[in-house]
Scaffold this active site. Structure first.
Site, PDB file in Angstrom:
ATOM      1  CG  ASP A  86      -1.903  -1.178   1.152  1.00  0.00           C
ATOM      2  OD1 ASP A  86      -2.656  -1.261   0.164  1.00  0.00           O
ATOM      3  OD2 ASP A  86      -1.893  -2.009   2.071  1.00  0.00           O
ATOM      4  CD  GLU A 105      -0.809  -9.097   2.507  1.00  0.00           C
ATOM      5  OE1 GLU A 105      -1.327  -8.933   1.391  1.00  0.00           O
ATOM      6  OE2 GLU A 105      -0.661  -8.173   3.337  1.00  0.00           O
TER       7      GLU A 105
END
Length: 237
Positions: A86, A105
């Site tokens: 992000d 993740e």
């Protein structure tokens, strides 16, 4: 070039680092999905890999494309993970978790010999924090957890709204592990390492979306082409 095309360009470049027989972690998010698509096309041509997904969404996508999937229980060590971000700064520090998969993740990335980040140039920043920092938290004691997060974050120069992520109908967003997400709107994070350490002191925080010292190489796609960060220091071919 559209943002979608930039994501495809970064994903296809990352595919060059994947060798026959590798065990590969597959990330979550719109850019990671482009990599899964590209890998699926290569697998359809006979390319052999074994993959582990970071989310149920990625798992479903990979299986639909015929990619052989496994788990960290059966494959506790992976050669490489390819995932998006992000936000990413010049030191390869990341904010991840916009899709709510930050815990898995980070587990998959930590189990890998290396991590490649793929992103379009809009994700590259000088200072992390404009994108709200996600925290995966347990539901029990949520108010107390939020208060402790706010106090410890303030100690390291971070202040802003801390909001529980919800679905369109107002129901709490739940991660694949059944936890909640708090999004911290700090605006800027002056010392990511200090904030990371502070958040680890909060019992209710399962994991935070700061990925520090995890990514080895980043492929950034912009209008002027591809930029690779970390290539000289990485162990990738």
């Amino acid at each position: 070039m559209s943002q979608d095309a930039l994501k495809v360009a970064a994903a296809e470049q990352a595919l060059e680092y994947i060798e026959e027989g590798m065990r590969v972690g597959l990330g979550t998010g719109s850019t990671a999905a482009k990599f899964v698509e590209a890998l699926g096309r290569k697998v359809a041509q006979g390319f052999k890999v074994t993959c582990v997904a970071t989310s149920e969404v990625t798992q479903a996508q990979a299986l639909a494309l015929g990619i052989p999937m496994s788990t960290l229980d059966d494959q506790p060590y992976l050669d490489i993970t390819v995932d998006g971000a992000d936000e990413i700064d010049g030191a390869l520090r990341l904010i991840k978790g916009g899709g709510g998969a930050l815990l898995r993740e980070k587990i998959v990335a930590a189990a890998s010999g290396g991590m490649i980040v793929i992103a379009d140039a809009s994700k590259q920043v000088e200072t992390l924090g404009a994108f709200p920092l996600p925290l995966e938290v347990v539901p029990f004691g949520l108010a107390a957890t939020r208060n402790m997060i706010s106090a410890l974050a303030m100690d390291v120069g971070c202040e802003g709204d801390i909001r529980m992520r919800t679905l369109s109908d107002g129901a709490p967003f739940r991660t694949d592990s059944g936890n909640l997400i708090l999004d911290c709107h700090f605006g800027r994070i002056p010392t990511p390492e200090e904030l990371d350490e502070a958040l680890k002191l909060v019992p209710g925080v399962v994991e935070n979306g700061l990925f520090i010292g995890i990514a080895d190489l980043a492929i950034i796609a912009g209008s002027d082409g591809l930029t690779v960060i970390g290539a000289e220091e990485s162990d990738f071919p």
